[in-house]
Enzyme design. Structure first.
Site: not given
Ligand code: BZS
Ligand code: ZN
Ligand code: CA
Ligand code: CA
Length: 418
Positions: A297, A371
């Site tokens: 992400h 991320e």
């Molecule tokens: C995004 C943030 C991502 C979400 C963060 C996250 C990923 C939290 C995996 C927990 C587990 O959108 O990139 O909130 O999906």
């Molecule tokens: Zn994301």
């Protein structure tokens, strides 16, 4: 809005010039863009609990700034709820078209497919195209397998990478394509890469939400439409739709207008089901072949690991102390390599139905979410190379751990012999 009490003639008289202008200036304009949420800054929340309260409104938290300020994508009802929590909310300026030709340096879906086709044509011994299913609108969910004797399912540990499950996180697909290039182009001359390719089976899917990606990129509002979800009529946040403790814990929204809409049921989205079925198909002889998984992400500069649905570090029967220590140790090593911040997913805020809670919770694959950085969803194209290069080594390290992740805590003899 036209008040219903107005006489029809007046309404038509008012609307006619508008309608005429529209037909003259935009005769073939497609339907209005979807209602992607806007971005806001939220100041006030300082703890995971307070961030979770913000996430519970249904807002998507896009990044946490060093001073603690949140960047969120949210609809008006969610913004009202966040203000009710006592936080300060301001609008974040929409991303500006970059000075250099904006969209062209990011791969379109078609260009990504062409790139995969070119790669498998150039490296047929080690790269093979795989189509694991179709999106809601019928696009291929496509990737590559990279290994020696690639046509054969050998008894080698497998690693799985997916990217762009959130449509607007454009840098993630570039990162996956870069990994494919690194592994194939480096094979002949780089012993680290040759060893990896010869001893692993590596699956890489650069755009697992192709409908959302195409929608986000096919835009007259450059650089993108800020679209996150898939393209079902009630669009689903695919990273809240996975079938492990789906919707359990206030880490997703039941409102279809929300950026974190979990869908009507677990695995309701075709894209989710394609991915879960692929992962399930890698259970051979009763054993899951995939040993490490990464969901890429952007843009929070983080390395995350399960669980996201609970603040607990360990869960009896689901995440032991050794399993937690293995995730944490690998996660920290990856972060040391790429400069991100390592943490359990719930240290950020509670989520449920995410990819990596399922790949660990249900499939016992050591699982991570990156991320990436970049400061936004659409970094200027001139920055792509440097941003992607910054995570190259961490991706190779993760692939190396596929032989025995417990190696990270020195317990390979206990867990990985025989
Ligand atoms: C995004 C943030 C991502 C979400 C963060 C996250 C990923 C939290 C995996 C927990 C587990 O959108 O990139 O909130 O999906
Ligand atoms: Zn994301
Ligand atoms: Ca092989
Ligand atoms: Ca195999």
């Amino acid at each position: 809005m036209v008040k219903p009490s107005r006489p029809l003639g007046v309404v038509l008289a008012l609307l006619l010039p508008v309608l005429l202008a529209l037909t003259v200036t935009a005769p073939a304009r497609a339907a209005a863009p979807g209602t992607a949420a806007k971005q806001y800054l939220v100041s006030g929340p300082a703890t995971a609990g307070q961030r979770t309260a913000v996430a519970r409104t249904g807002a998507a938290i896009d990044a946490v700034r060093p001073d603690g300020t949140l960047e969120v994508s949210a609809i008006p009802s969610e913004i009202a709820a966040i203000r009710k929590l006592g936080h300060t909310v301001t609008v974040l300026a929409a991303p500006k078209p970059s000075a250099t030709a904006a969209a062209t340096s990011y791969h379109t879906f078609a260009e990504m497919q062409a790139s995969l086709n070119a790669t498998v044509a150039a490296y047929p011994q080690i790269a093979r195209k795989v189509v694991i299913g179709q999106s809601y609108q019928g696009r291929d969910i496509v990737g590559v397998k990279i290994s020696d004797n690639v046509a054969t399912d050998e008894n080698e540990p497998e690693a799985l990478y997916i990217a762009n499950i959130h449509a607007r996180e454009r840098l993630t697909a570039e990162t996956a394509l870069d990994l494919i290039a690194t592994l194939t182009q480096g094979y002949a001359g780089n012993t680290r890469i040759r060893d990896l390719v010869n001893t692993r089976e590596i699956w890489i899917f650069p755009m697992v939400n192709p409908d959302g990606q195409v929608y986000d990129m096919t835009s007259d509002t450059q650089p993108g439409r800020m679209w996150r979800k898939n393209r079902q009529p009630a669009a689903v946040d695919l990273n809240r739709n996975f079938p492990y403790r789906w919707g359990c814990c206030g880490g997703s929204s039941g409102n279809s207008g929300s950026e974190t809409y979990r869908g009507p049921s677990a695995e309701s989205a075709p894209e989710t089901r394609v991915l879960t079925n692929f992962v399930r198909s890698r259970v051979v002889g009763g054993r899951q072949q995939i040993k490490v998984f990464l969901d890429i992400h952007s843009y929070g500069n983080l390395v995350l690991w399960p669980f996201g649905y609970t603040y607990s570090d360990t869960v009896p029967g689901a995440l032991s102390a050794d399993e937690e220590a293995t995730h944490r140790t690998i996660g920290r090593q990856l972060a040391a390599s790429n400069g991100f911040t390592p943490q359990q997913a719930s240290d950020l805020y509670i989520t449920d139905g995410t990819t990596d809670d399922w790949t660990w919770g249900d499939q016992r694959i050591f699982s991570f979410t990156f991320e990436l950085g970049g400061g936004g969803f659409y970094p200027a194209p001139s920055r792509i190379d440097a941003l992607v290069a910054g995570v190259r080594d961490s991706l190779l390290r993760m692939t190396e751990y596929a032989d025995c992740p417990y190696r990270a805590i020195g317990k390979q003899a206990q867990y990985c012999s025989a």
